[in-house]
Each structure stands twice: as structure tokens, then as C-alpha cells.
Design a protein around this motif. Structure first.
Motif, short mmCIF file in Angstrom:
data_model
loop_
_atom_site.label_atom_id
_atom_site.label_comp_id
_atom_site.label_asym_id
_atom_site.label_seq_id
_atom_site.Cartn_x
_atom_site.Cartn_y
_atom_site.Cartn_z
N LEU A 1 76.13 -1.03 7.60
CA LEU A 1 76.21 -0.68 9.02
C LEU A 1 77.56 -1.09 9.59
CD1 LEU A 1 72.71 -1.72 10.40
CD2 LEU A 1 73.53 0.59 9.93
N PRO A 2 78.07 -0.37 10.58
CA PRO A 2 79.28 -0.82 11.29
C PRO A 2 79.04 -2.18 11.91
CG PRO A 2 78.77 1.46 11.85
CD PRO A 2 77.60 0.93 11.08
N GLU A 3 80.09 -2.96 11.98
CA GLU A 3 79.99 -4.31 12.52
C GLU A 3 79.38 -4.29 13.92
OE1 GLU A 3 80.30 -8.24 11.65
OE2 GLU A 3 81.14 -6.66 10.37
N GLY A 4 78.40 -5.16 14.13
CA GLY A 4 77.83 -5.32 15.46
C GLY A 4 76.77 -4.32 15.84
N THR A 5 76.37 -3.44 14.93
CA THR A 5 75.32 -2.45 15.23
C THR A 5 74.02 -2.84 14.56
OG1 THR A 5 75.88 -1.03 13.34
CG2 THR A 5 77.01 -0.59 15.42
N LYS A 6 72.92 -2.36 15.13
CA LYS A 6 71.59 -2.60 14.58
C LYS A 6 70.99 -1.30 14.08
CE LYS A 6 70.47 -6.62 17.48
NZ LYS A 6 69.51 -7.19 18.47
N LEU A 7 70.15 -1.42 13.08
CA LEU A 7 69.51 -0.24 12.50
C LEU A 7 68.35 0.21 13.37
CD1 LEU A 7 70.04 1.42 9.96
CD2 LEU A 7 68.32 0.05 8.78
N ASN A 8 68.35 1.46 13.78
CA ASN A 8 67.28 2.00 14.60
C ASN A 8 66.35 2.83 13.72
OD1 ASN A 8 65.90 4.08 16.35
ND2 ASN A 8 66.95 2.95 17.96
N MET A 9 65.04 2.50 13.72
CA MET A 9 64.06 3.18 12.88
C MET A 9 63.13 4.09 13.68
SD MET A 9 64.91 2.06 9.90
CE MET A 9 63.54 2.59 8.86
N ASP A 10 63.48 4.37 14.93
CA ASP A 10 62.62 5.20 15.76
C ASP A 10 62.66 6.66 15.31
OD1 ASP A 10 61.99 2.99 17.26
OD2 ASP A 10 63.42 3.44 18.87
N GLU A 11 61.52 7.34 15.50
CA GLU A 11 61.39 8.75 15.14
C GLU A 11 61.54 9.64 16.37
OE1 GLU A 11 57.97 8.11 11.67
OE2 GLU A 11 57.41 8.77 13.69
N SER A 12 61.93 10.87 16.12
CA SER A 12 61.95 11.90 17.15
C SER A 12 61.10 13.06 16.65
CB SER A 12 63.38 12.36 17.43
OG SER A 12 63.40 13.40 18.39
N PHE A 13 59.99 13.35 17.35
CA PHE A 13 59.02 14.33 16.85
C PHE A 13 59.53 15.76 17.02
CE2 PHE A 13 55.44 17.24 17.48
CZ PHE A 13 54.76 17.05 16.29
N GLY A 14 59.23 16.58 16.03
CA GLY A 14 59.49 18.02 16.06
C GLY A 14 58.89 18.62 14.81
#
Length: 508
Positions: free
Chosen positions: A471-484
Motif C-alpha cells: 500500500l502507499p505510505e499512510g493509506t489503509k486498505l478498504n474492504m467495503d463492497e459496492s453492490f451491482g
């Protein structure tokens, strides 16, 4: 008068005997069950629509814990059955497959898919079978896939080169953009003999945005689909957006087809997919294909062919960045089998069981079509002792099956090892093992199943083998979904990469 009296008595006796016989026969025969499957009561008029929320696959999985593997919901004026376990999915998609081989009418088919003139939403019949046959013969089947393997190699080279340039400039790679650029060009070369995006940039990004928008709006639970009498009101403003998006796609595809026809002389002796399809315009009166069918088919293949596979690859990379030990083990397997002086070949894939297990685990936890594409019953039927009326819509909760603790041990964990040994080792995602049906099953299984598996394994393997990921420095991994229709990441994966191979092997 006596004979008439006797005749009347005989007729009366015969009638009484007939009625008694029918009564006793009916009493002895098993009575068909008319009991609907359990499900939530819902609201007046709109039924269970509000209960589905913004993430219907999650809401339906939660409902299944209360109501069981087969549910029945009244959604507007329509009935909807939901299968939430492997056995329930098998009952609908295998045992009763022919009865559920059609799609229900919906705004997406009407406004996006040229009024269901495509392969995805078309009525099950001669025209659909012809489109499916032509697609398998000339693009999606085994021999066709082998014939355009060199295109996959070349386009991956272009993508790797672009990624390496970003790495040298210390810029993060937006994975979805890179994948879309490569896959659209792969499919464009097979269908139209051209790279549709010569360079990665605003044009390819706009196309990606259009594809994501199509997959998103086509997955909405549109009130007008379930209460047809008020569809004209477009209360959610969904249909208006579909019409505007369709105009953009139609303009793009019409220009592609026009240019393709004008350059036919350049392909003499080397026909592409569209050449083959157009050569089969008239098989019979029932199978007559029109220019609208061609454009609708191109739309299917461009959108589904890019978005579903790219979302799986993006989720897989995300999980591997989240679990560095999995990435490390994948690197070790590839270095042992392939080495670090060349790129991965498709012929290497059968020798990489851990990579294949990662792909299966991603299909399980992050299926590209979480609720499968809807089907509708042609006739009334019975499932698990419950009555399913005619014209009932069917949704199979593929996402829910993949997260079911009754089916999978620790289902919320990302554990590729589950597919290496034991009962899961032989599970295959091609539609025969109902614990894992990311492409659906039965007659209406995704036509691109074989292609999708090849693309996911080959492209993911190439990206993992070629680079280290962080990951880029200082970023957090987002595991949220977007439905479609396709289950996207809510926040696209942006990652820093470092080359693992000699720079010379990244060239097209």
C-alpha cells in the motif's frame, strides 16, 4: 313410462358412481403442495423492497438464517424465490433448469441491452442458442481461446510496461484502470481486430467509468420492474440514467461496427469474431440476426468480459496485500516452478495449485455476480415441498452460499489452503459443484465461464509473479463492497509495486 324411469335411475346411478369414483381417486392421490416458501411479510403494495436495502445480497443472506434455504418474497406485485444453499441452488438450476431458463422483463434489458436483443437477457430459444453457439465457436470456447492466446500475451505486455513506468516514477498503480485497459484491448482485438485504446488515458478511463456505471445501475432493484403499472414514473430516476448511458454505449459501438465494416478488405483471409457472426446473419426465420443483435452482443462481451474478471483480480490482490503470508507463499511457488527470468505462461497454470486455490477462494468470498442474474419460472413447480408459482423471479445468493458457515469453515477468513486438501480439493467453479458457482450453473450459466477462469488465473498470476505489492505510505486498505451486477470494491485498489523480474521481460 317404465323404461324411461329405469333409464333415469340408471343414469342417476352412473352419475353418482362417477362422482364417488372421482372423489375417492382424488382422496387417495397425493395432494400437490400449495404452501409457499417462508419469507418476510413486507410492506403493503411495495412488499419486501425496503427490506433489501443498499446491499441486497447481504440482506437476503441474513433473512435466510431466519427463513431457511428457500425463501419467497413478495416484491411489489411480483413473487421472488431466493435460493441460499448449495442444495437449493441445485434444485433450481439443475433439477428445474429448463423451467428457469428465461430472464424476467426488466429495465436493464430494455434500456441497456437493446430490448433484450443480446445474449444475456434474450429469451431462451433459437436466437439465443445461435448467439451462444457463435460466441463459443469463435471467442469463448476452448479452441477459440487457444487461437487468441497470443493476444493475451501481447496485451499483458503492454499493461506490464505501463505499470513498470508508473513504478519507476514512484506512482501508485490503480489496478482497476490497468485491468480494464488491458482486457478491453484483448477483447477488441478478438472481436474487431483492433486495440480499442491505443494508449492508457482519459478515453480508456471513461470507458471504465461507463462499464462500472452499467454494471451498477443494471444491478439496482428498480421499483418499476416490480410494480410495472408505475414504471413510467421512474421514481428512482434509474431508467432515465440507463437511457442516457445506452446512448453513449450505442454511439461507441456503432462507430466500432462502422469502422469494422469499412476495413473488411484488410482482413481478407483473417476473419475476426464479428466477421464470423455477421456471416451467420440468416440461418432461418427463427434465427435471423440483425445489426441490433450484433451491437447488443458486442456490448455483452465488452462489459461483462472486462468488469467481472477485473473485479475478481482486484479483490484477489487486495486480499493478498491484506495477508502478506499468502502473497509470500504465491511468490515462492512461482519462483520454484517458473523462476525469475521470464514471464508466466498459460501452460504454467496447472503447475501452480496455490495460485489456483487463491482464485477459487476469491470466487468464493468475492463472487463477481453476488445474486447471479435473475431467472423466471415458465410454469408452476415445487421445490423442497414448497409451491413456486408461474412467473416467479429467482435469485440465487451466490455470495451468501460462499459466506455460509454450514458450507465453509471460517467463511469470513481468506484461506486458499482450504482448496488444496480434503473434500474441497476437487471443487471446481465451472457450475457443477454448487458450493462454488461464481458463474452460475445450468443452461444460462455465464457463456464466458471458461474465458473468465483463464483470464483470472493468467492475469493474476502474471501480476503476482511480476511485482511485489504494498500500500502507499499512510493509506489503509478498504474492504467495503459496492453492490451491482458485478461486486466492485467501493474504493478501487491503489498500490505501489516493485519489479521482481528483469526489465526486459515486461515488454509486449
Amino acid at each position: 313410462m317404465v323404461p324411461n324411469t329405469i333409464l333415469l335411475r340408471e343414469l342417476a346411478a352412473a352419475a353418482l358412481l362417477f362422482l364417488l369414483t372421482r372423489f375417492f381417486i382424488r382422496a387417495l392421490l397425493p395432494k400437490p403442495s400449495r404452501k409457499l416458501p417462508p419469507g418476510p411479510t413486507g410492506w403493503p403494495i411495495i412488499g419486501a423492497l425496503p427490506l433489501l436495502g443498499n446491499m441486497p445480497h447481504v440482506a437476503l443472506a441474513d433473512m435466510a438464517k431466519k427463513y431457511g434455504p428457500v425463501m419467497y418474497l413478495k416484491v411489489g406485485t411480483c413473487g421472488m424465490a431466493v435460493a441460499s444453499t448449495p442444495d437449493a441452488a441445485r434444485a433450481f438450476l439443475k433439477t428445474l433448469d429448463i423451467n428457469f431458463s428465461n430472464r424476467p422483463p426488466n429495465a436493464g434489458a430494455t434500456h441497456l441491452a437493446y430490448n433484450a436483443q443480446d445474449m444475456v437477457f434474450a429469451e431462451y430459444g433459437p436466437r439465443w442458442k445461435l448467439l451462444r453457439k457463435l460466441s463459443n465457436l469463435h471467442m469463448l470456447g476452448g479452441k477459440a481461446l487457444d487461437d487468441w492466446a497470443h493476444i493475451r500475451v501481447s496485451e499483458l505486455g503492454h499493461m506490464l510496461q505501463a505499470m513498470q513506468e508508473s513504478s519507476l516514477q514512484n506512482e501508485p498503480v490503480v489496478v482497476a484502470e490497468m485491468l480494464n485497459y488491458a482486457m478491453a484491448n484483448m477483447i477488441g482485438q478478438v472481436m474487431l481486430s483492433k486495440r480499442v485504446f491505443v494508449t492508457k488515458g482519459s478515453e480508456s478511463n471513461l470507458f471504465k467509468d461507463m462499464v462500472v456505471e452499467l454494471m451498477t445501475v443494471a444491478g439496482y432493484f428498480n421499483i418499476g420492474d416490480f410494480i410495472p403499472s408505475i414504471a413510467w414514473m421512474d421514481l428512482q430516476r434509474i431508467e432515465g440514467g440507463m437511457k442516457r448511458l445506452h446512448k453513449k454505449f450505442d454511439m461507441l459501438i456503432t462507430n466500432m461496427v462502422k469502422e469494422h465494416m469499412e476495413t473488411a478488405h484488410e482482413r481478407k483471409g483473417k476473419p475476426d469474431f464479428l466477421d464470423f457472426v455477421m456471416a451467420n446473419r440468416e440461418k432461418s426465420e427463427d434465427e435471423r440476426l440483425t445489426m441490433t443483435n450484433f451491437k447488443a452482443l458486442l456490448l455483452n462481451l465488452f462489459t461483462a468480459g472486462t468488469d467481472t474478471s477485473s473485479s475478481i483480480i482486484e479483490w484477489a490482490l487486495t486480499e493478498m496485500i491484506k495477508n502478506p503470508s499468502i502473497l509470500k507463499r504465491a511468490h515462492e511457488e512461482m519462483d520454484r516452478v517458473i523462476g525469475r527470468d521470464r514471464r508466466i505462461l498459460e501452460s504454467d497454470l496447472p503447475k501452480l495449485p496455490y495460485l489456483q486455490a487463491i482464485c477459487k477462494e476469491t470466487f468464493r468470498k468475492h463472487p463477481s455476480t453476488p445474486l447471479n442474474l435473475p431467472r423466471v419460472s415458465t410454469e408452476a413447480c415445487e421445490v423442497n415441498g414448497y409451491y413456486i408459482p408461474k412467473n416467479t423471479r429467482l435469485s440465487v445468493n451466490i455470495w451468501g452460499i460462499g459466506r455460509d458457515s454450514e458450507v465453509w469453515e471460517n467463511p469470513l477468513d481468506f484461506t486458499p489452503e482450504r482448496f488444496l486438501t480434503g473434500k474441497n480439493a476437487k471443487i471446481d467453479p465451472r457450475g457443477n459443484d454448487f458450493e462454488l458457482i461464481p458463474f452460475g450453473a445450468g443452461r444460462r450459466i455465464c457463456a464466458g465461464t471458461r474465458m473468465g477462469i483463464v483470464l483470472v488465473e493468467y492475469i493474476l498470476g502474471t501480476l503476482v509473479h511480476s511485482f511485489d505489492w504494498r500500500l502507499p505510505e499512510g493509506t489503509k486498505l478498504n474492504m467495503d463492497e459496492s453492490f451491482g451486477l458485478a461486486l466492485q470494491k467501493a474504493v478501487p485498489l491503489s498500490a505501489m509495486i516493485t519489479a521482481r523480474l528483469p526489465l526486459s521481460v515486461y515488454a509486449p
